[in-house]
Design a protein around this motif. Structure first.
Motif, mmCIF file in Angstrom:
data_model
loop_
_atom_site.group_PDB
_atom_site.id
_atom_site.type_symbol
_atom_site.label_atom_id
_atom_site.label_comp_id
_atom_site.label_asym_id
_atom_site.label_seq_id
_atom_site.Cartn_x
_atom_site.Cartn_y
_atom_site.Cartn_z
ATOM 1 N N ASP A 16 4.835 13.046 -10.150
ATOM 2 C CA ASP A 16 4.957 12.286 -11.386
ATOM 3 C C ASP A 16 6.230 11.444 -11.279
ATOM 4 O O ASP A 16 7.336 11.975 -11.271
ATOM 5 N N THR A 18 7.423 9.281 -13.404
ATOM 6 C CA THR A 18 7.867 8.776 -14.703
ATOM 7 C C THR A 18 9.250 9.329 -15.020
ATOM 8 O O THR A 18 9.709 10.303 -14.410
ATOM 9 N N ARG A 55 2.154 7.115 -12.093
ATOM 10 C CA ARG A 55 2.857 6.761 -13.325
ATOM 11 C C ARG A 55 1.873 6.817 -14.480
ATOM 12 O O ARG A 55 1.189 7.786 -14.659
ATOM 13 N N GLU A 56 1.786 5.731 -15.228
ATOM 14 C CA GLU A 56 0.937 5.761 -16.407
ATOM 15 C C GLU A 56 -0.064 4.614 -16.422
ATOM 16 O O GLU A 56 0.060 3.650 -15.688
ATOM 17 N N GLY A 61 2.211 1.279 -17.623
ATOM 18 C CA GLY A 61 2.816 1.509 -16.320
ATOM 19 C C GLY A 61 2.558 0.383 -15.345
ATOM 20 O O GLY A 61 1.626 -0.398 -15.511
ATOM 21 N N GLY A 89 6.718 5.930 -18.491
ATOM 22 C CA GLY A 89 6.190 7.239 -18.844
ATOM 23 C C GLY A 89 5.939 7.379 -20.323
ATOM 24 O O GLY A 89 6.593 6.753 -21.143
ATOM 25 N N ASN A 94 -0.224 9.176 -18.844
ATOM 26 C CA ASN A 94 0.083 9.276 -17.420
ATOM 27 C C ASN A 94 -1.161 9.623 -16.614
ATOM 28 O O ASN A 94 -2.064 10.296 -17.087
ATOM 29 N N THR A 128 4.550 17.673 -11.700
ATOM 30 C CA THR A 128 4.441 16.817 -12.873
ATOM 31 C C THR A 128 5.104 17.427 -14.103
ATOM 32 O O THR A 128 5.217 18.639 -14.225
ATOM 33 N N SER A 130 3.908 15.947 -16.961
ATOM 34 C CA SER A 130 2.971 15.257 -17.847
ATOM 35 C C SER A 130 1.693 16.059 -18.044
ATOM 36 O O SER A 130 1.239 16.756 -17.141
ATOM 37 N N SER A 133 -4.174 12.606 -19.083
ATOM 38 C CA SER A 133 -4.566 11.629 -20.086
ATOM 39 C C SER A 133 -5.807 12.117 -20.822
ATOM 40 O O SER A 133 -6.606 12.882 -20.284
#
Length: 147
Positions: A16, A18, A55-56, A61, A89, A94, A128, A130, A133
């Protein structure tokens, strides 16, 4: 001509990239990632290391997933980890599922590219901060129903 893997190891570390991961990453790299990679590389089997960053989702992102070329040199790989550019982020956009999908695809495509089949030990590690999603996986080849 295809070659048999002869005990080769392929290790993919998916990170990750971010800003949410940045404050934790140096400690994770030192305490977990590097000892694990050193242990995996301590056998007589050849080891190939691969780094994937995520990233996102757009428009937030600048990329979903970015792959680095593989290397058999742990020192080079450690430098790549140390030099990860953390940016952007959010808490829910993400590309975690896309990164997992890409790491699996990358591991399989390396077999095709090198002509090596069988006896390849594959390790994928996700690092990560995150949550996945809430939308379906958008990585090509992973299907529209999520991952």
């Amino acid at each position: 001509r295809m070659q048999i893997g002869a005990g080769k190891r392929r290790v993919c570390v998916t990170v990750d990239a971010t800003v949410y991961m940045e404050p934790h990453f140096a400690n994770i790299q030192k305490s977990f990632i590097m000892p694990l990679l050193k242990d995996l590389g301590s056998t007589t089997k050849p080891v190939e290391f691969q780094l994937l960053l995520f990233r996102e989702h757009p428009p937030y992102g600048d990329f979903l997933v970015r792959a680095f070329p593989s290397t058999s040199k742990l020192a080079d790989f450690e430098t790549w980890l140390t030099d990860i550019p953390f940016a952007g982020g959010s808490s829910r956009h993400n590309a975690v599922t896309e990164a997992l999908c890409a790491s699996i695809q990358l591991m399989d495509s390396a077999d095709v590219a090198t002509g090596v089949v069988g006896a390849v030990e594959k390790f994928c590690f996700l690092v990560t901060a995150s949550a996945p999603s809430e939308t379906s996986c958008r990585q090509f080849g992973c299907g529209g129903g999520g991952f």
